[in-house]
Design an enzyme around this catalytic site. Structure first.
Site, PDB file in Angstrom:
ATOM      1  N   GLU A  12       0.814  -1.226   0.000  1.00  0.00           N
ATOM      2  CA  GLU A  12       0.000   0.000   0.000  1.00  0.00           C
ATOM      3  C   GLU A  12       0.840   1.265   0.000  1.00  0.00           C
ATOM      4  OE1 GLU A  12      -0.642  -2.620   1.876  1.00  0.00           O
ATOM      5  OE2 GLU A  12      -2.732  -3.192   1.481  1.00  0.00           O
TER       6      GLU A  12
ATOM      7  N   GLY B 224      11.929  12.993   4.152  1.00  0.00           N
ATOM      8  CA  GLY B 224      13.138  12.230   3.818  1.00  0.00           C
ATOM      9  C   GLY B 224      12.894  10.734   3.877  1.00  0.00           C
TER      10      GLY B 224
HETATM   11  C1  LIG Z   1      12.287   5.086   5.750  1.00  0.00           C
HETATM   12  C2  LIG Z   1      13.591   5.591   6.267  1.00  0.00           C
HETATM   13  N1  LIG Z   1      14.343   4.810   7.067  1.00  0.00           N
HETATM   14  C3  LIG Z   1      15.554   5.244   7.507  1.00  0.00           C
HETATM   15  C4  LIG Z   1      15.997   6.499   7.175  1.00  0.00           C
HETATM   16  C5  LIG Z   1      17.342   6.986   7.680  1.00  0.00           C
HETATM   17  N2  LIG Z   1      18.270   7.094   6.558  1.00  0.00           N
HETATM   18  C6  LIG Z   1      18.582   8.285   6.019  1.00  0.00           C
HETATM   19  S1  LIG Z   1      19.646   8.164   4.768  1.00  0.00           S
HETATM   20  C7  LIG Z   1      19.723   6.501   4.901  1.00  0.00           C
HETATM   21  C8  LIG Z   1      20.601   5.686   3.996  1.00  0.00           C
HETATM   22  C9  LIG Z   1      20.069   5.490   2.612  1.00  0.00           C
HETATM   23  O1  LIG Z   1      20.814   4.480   1.964  1.00  0.00           O
HETATM   24  P1  LIG Z   1      20.649   4.135   0.450  1.00  0.00           P
HETATM   25  O2  LIG Z   1      19.218   4.050   0.077  1.00  0.00           O
HETATM   26  O3  LIG Z   1      21.483   2.959   0.117  1.00  0.00           O
HETATM   27  O4  LIG Z   1      21.197   5.432  -0.280  1.00  0.00           O
HETATM   28  P2  LIG Z   1      22.682   6.047  -0.305  1.00  0.00           P
HETATM   29  O5  LIG Z   1      22.812   6.965   0.851  1.00  0.00           O
HETATM   30  O6  LIG Z   1      23.641   4.906  -0.256  1.00  0.00           O
HETATM   31  O7  LIG Z   1      22.683   6.777  -1.587  1.00  0.00           O
HETATM   32  C10 LIG Z   1      18.915   6.048   5.952  1.00  0.00           C
HETATM   33  C11 LIG Z   1      18.779   4.630   6.346  1.00  0.00           C
HETATM   34  C12 LIG Z   1      15.146   7.305   6.386  1.00  0.00           C
HETATM   35  N3  LIG Z   1      15.449   8.565   6.062  1.00  0.00           N
HETATM   36  N4  LIG Z   1      13.974   6.820   5.920  1.00  0.00           N
END
Ligand SMILES: Cc1ncc(C[n+]2csc(CCOP(=O)(O)OP(=O)(O)O)c2C)c(N)n1
Length: 557
Positions: free
Chosen positions: A50, A418
């Site tokens: 969803e 975010g």
């Molecule tokens: C739903 C959600 N869970 C956790 C976070 C915390 N968070 C912020 S940036 C990030 C890492 C993202 O990793 P990735 O998708 O691999 O992207 P990259 O930074 O490697 O480009 C996380 C876990 C968030 N913003 N949103």
């Protein structure tokens, strides 16, 4: 006397609101709505989770500057869609969420998918949330919900519909469907504020225009261009307004963070015309880096709550950005504007300098691929008019360095929530809204995992979205934060494995390719679009480099 269901009343009212597509996932509670959509040929893009349906409705709304509609069934369907509701709320995206719930007659019976007050749960994160308890009231309340979602400041509305209300049989002649559901009424600025704004801009040495989602949603592209050109004022945008002034226009400076490059004392903007901008994350909060504290701000916003929230304003205008630009243009014409060529050159030079700083990254030959090389190759090889969806975290910050779009609604990425993982859903909505435009979703390897089964949705609905995974075996933005705050030897919970995400997509029937060398990437992007199918390009990316924008953000921690 023909009898119709409550679900039929929902669909007939949505049709009067010009709704052409709905996103959702089935549940028995919603069956009458699904059946009426079938009868009226309203396509439902049904997703595998969803939250993806919710994000798709957001993507549809953002791509069309209109209403998105998402449906989720009672209980777990509802709880699964909450992240999308929160995202739409913080971004002010006009989405109507329809949820099923247990029949009124089943109240307090410990029945299936019930026992939650769904309206109470989302009241703090919607413009309006309401449970419809009388089937005859459906047309009035659905129309009311649509108007609330689409009127300024826009935002999400949730209508909760108990199963026995949706399945009630109503004499169709006993209920009138409102003729006119949508209204487009815009607020104009006070002429004295327009004069004051023009006086400030004319007296400025280094004025800039900042454009945000409000400018995009108001459809201000023609008026913005006219005003920027008539007054010679450079323009910076946040992601939602990207492309409102074409990126190749000489007056376009870049996304908001690029204003930090105007750092020398004689380069700092002194007057800012902020159109539909919400100060905060994307303007680096209270910091001086993007918007100088000394700058005089003319803030045009439909929501009075945003004016003066973070910065004192010299002129506050509670009005529609497009109408305000029209009023400014009408008066600017008769005025002589100072020669701004030196200031324009300063802005242009800042762009060139930023490119030069990144040049050494582009020249790297050995793998793993530098993320800046990757996003550059993606943008250089995607077809014209591609809508780009930016997910992940560092992935989209890298994309911000190179994105250049020449029409509005072409770059959809994170807002204030975010919410990592919203990319596939947003892409589905953007593609449904624009069957004639290519769509590319840039995802982190963390982001792709949240809703990876949506490759199946793309296949079933023939949505040829190209998904590019920036695979650095890491939740990179989290990992880099951890390295800075806790130390490089303190990594915990931020590393991932090198998974074969492209093979998952292939298993759903999509075109798939793994890329490890930079010279393979351009041809891989071209081949993915040429396949005419949903595609996954899984790129081996270097985890080490930090995007320049994140240097700014992390330096503040
Ligand atoms: C739903 C959600 N869970 C956790 C976070 C915390 N968070 C912020 S940036 C990030 C890492 C993202 O990793 P990735 O998708 O691999 O992207 P990259 O930074 O490697 O480009 C996380 C876990 C968030 N913003 N949103």
């Amino acid at each position: 006397m023909a009898m119709i269901t409550g679900g039929e009343l929902v669909v007939r009212t949505l049709m009067r609101a010009n709704v052409k597509n709905i996103f959702g996932l089935h549940g028995a509670h919603l069956e009458t709505i699904f059946q009426s959509c079938l009868d009226h040929h309203i396509p439902i893009t049904d997703t595998r989770h969803e939250v993806a349906a919710g994000h798709a409705a957001e993507g549809y709304a953002r791509a069309t500057r209109g209403l998105g509609v998402a449906m989720a069934t009672a209980g777990p369907g509802f709880t699964n869609i909450i992240t999308s509701i929160a995202n739409a709320y913080l971004d002010r995206t006009p989405v109507l969420y329809i949820t099923g719930s247990a029949g009124l007659a089943q109240a307090e019976t410990n029945t299936l998918q019930a026992g939650l007050d769904q309206v109470a749960v989302v009241t703090p994160i919607t413009k309006w949330a309401h449970r419809i308890t009388v089937a005859q009231e459906i047309p009035r309340l659905v129309a009311h919900g649509v108007r609330l979602a689409t009127s300024n400041p826009t935002g999400p509305v949730l209508l909760d519909m108990p199963m026995d209300v949706l399945s009630a049989q109503i004499d169709e002649n006993s209920v009138a469907i409102p003729e006119k559901v949508l209204i487009d009424s815009r607020s104009s600025p006070d002429p004295k504020d327009v004069d004051e704004a023009l006086k400030l801009l004319a007296g400025a040495a280094r004025p800039v225009i900042m454009i945000g989602p409000g400018a995009y949603f108001s459809g201000a592209e023609a008026e913005l261009r006219e005003f920027a050109e008539a007054t010679g004022t450079p323009v910076y945008s946040d992601f939602q307004a990207h492309g409102l002034l074409p990126s190749n226009h000489p007056l376009y400076g870049g996304t908001f963070h690029k204003m930090a490059d105007l750092s020398a004392p004689d380069q700092r903007p002194d007057v800012v015309l902020a159109l539909g901008v919400r100060f905060g994350l994307f303007t680096l909060g209270m910091s001086d880096l993007v918007v100088p504290l000394a700058a005089k701000i003319i803030h045009v916003e439909t929501d009075p709550k945003e004016i003066g929230r973070l910065r004192q304003v010299a002129v506050g205008i509670v009005a529609d950005p497009r109408e305000t630009l029209r009023a400014l243009n009408a008066r600017a014409k008769s005025q002589k504007w100072p020669d701004r060529s030196r200031w324009q050159q300063t802005v242009a030079n800042a762009k060139v300098e930023r490119c030069k700083r990144a040049q050494s990254d582009l020249n790297r030959a050995a793998p793993p691929i530098h993320p800046f090389q990757a996003v550059s190759a993606i943008v250089d090889n995607m077809p014209e008019r591609t809508i780009v969806i930016g997910d992940g975290a560092e992935a989209y910050h890298w994309m911000n360095e190179v994105i250049r779009q020449n029409q509005p609604g072409s770059y959809i990425t994170h807002g204030f929530l975010g919410a990592v993982g919203m990319g596939l859903g947003l892409s589905i909505g953007a593609q449904v809204a624009n069957a004639d435009r290519p769509v590319l979703c840039l995802a982190g390897d963390g982001a792709i995992g949240f809703t990876i089964a949506e490759f199946d949705t793309m296949m079933r609905h023939g949505l040829p979205i190209v998904v590019v995974v920036m695979n650095n075996h890491s939740w990179a933005a989290s990992q880099h934060f951890q390295e800075i705050v806790s130390g490089k030897n303190r990594l915990t919970g931020t590393e991932l494995r090198d998974a074969k995400y492209h093979e998952v997509a292939a298993a759903f029937g999509c075109h798939a390719q793994r890329v490890t060398e930079i010279q393979e990437l351009g041809p891989a992007i071209k081949a993915a679009f040429a396949s005419g199918k949903p595609a996954c390009v899984n790129i081996a990316i270097d985890v080490v480099p930090l995007p320049p924008e994140l240097h700014l953000l992390m330096a503040r921690h």
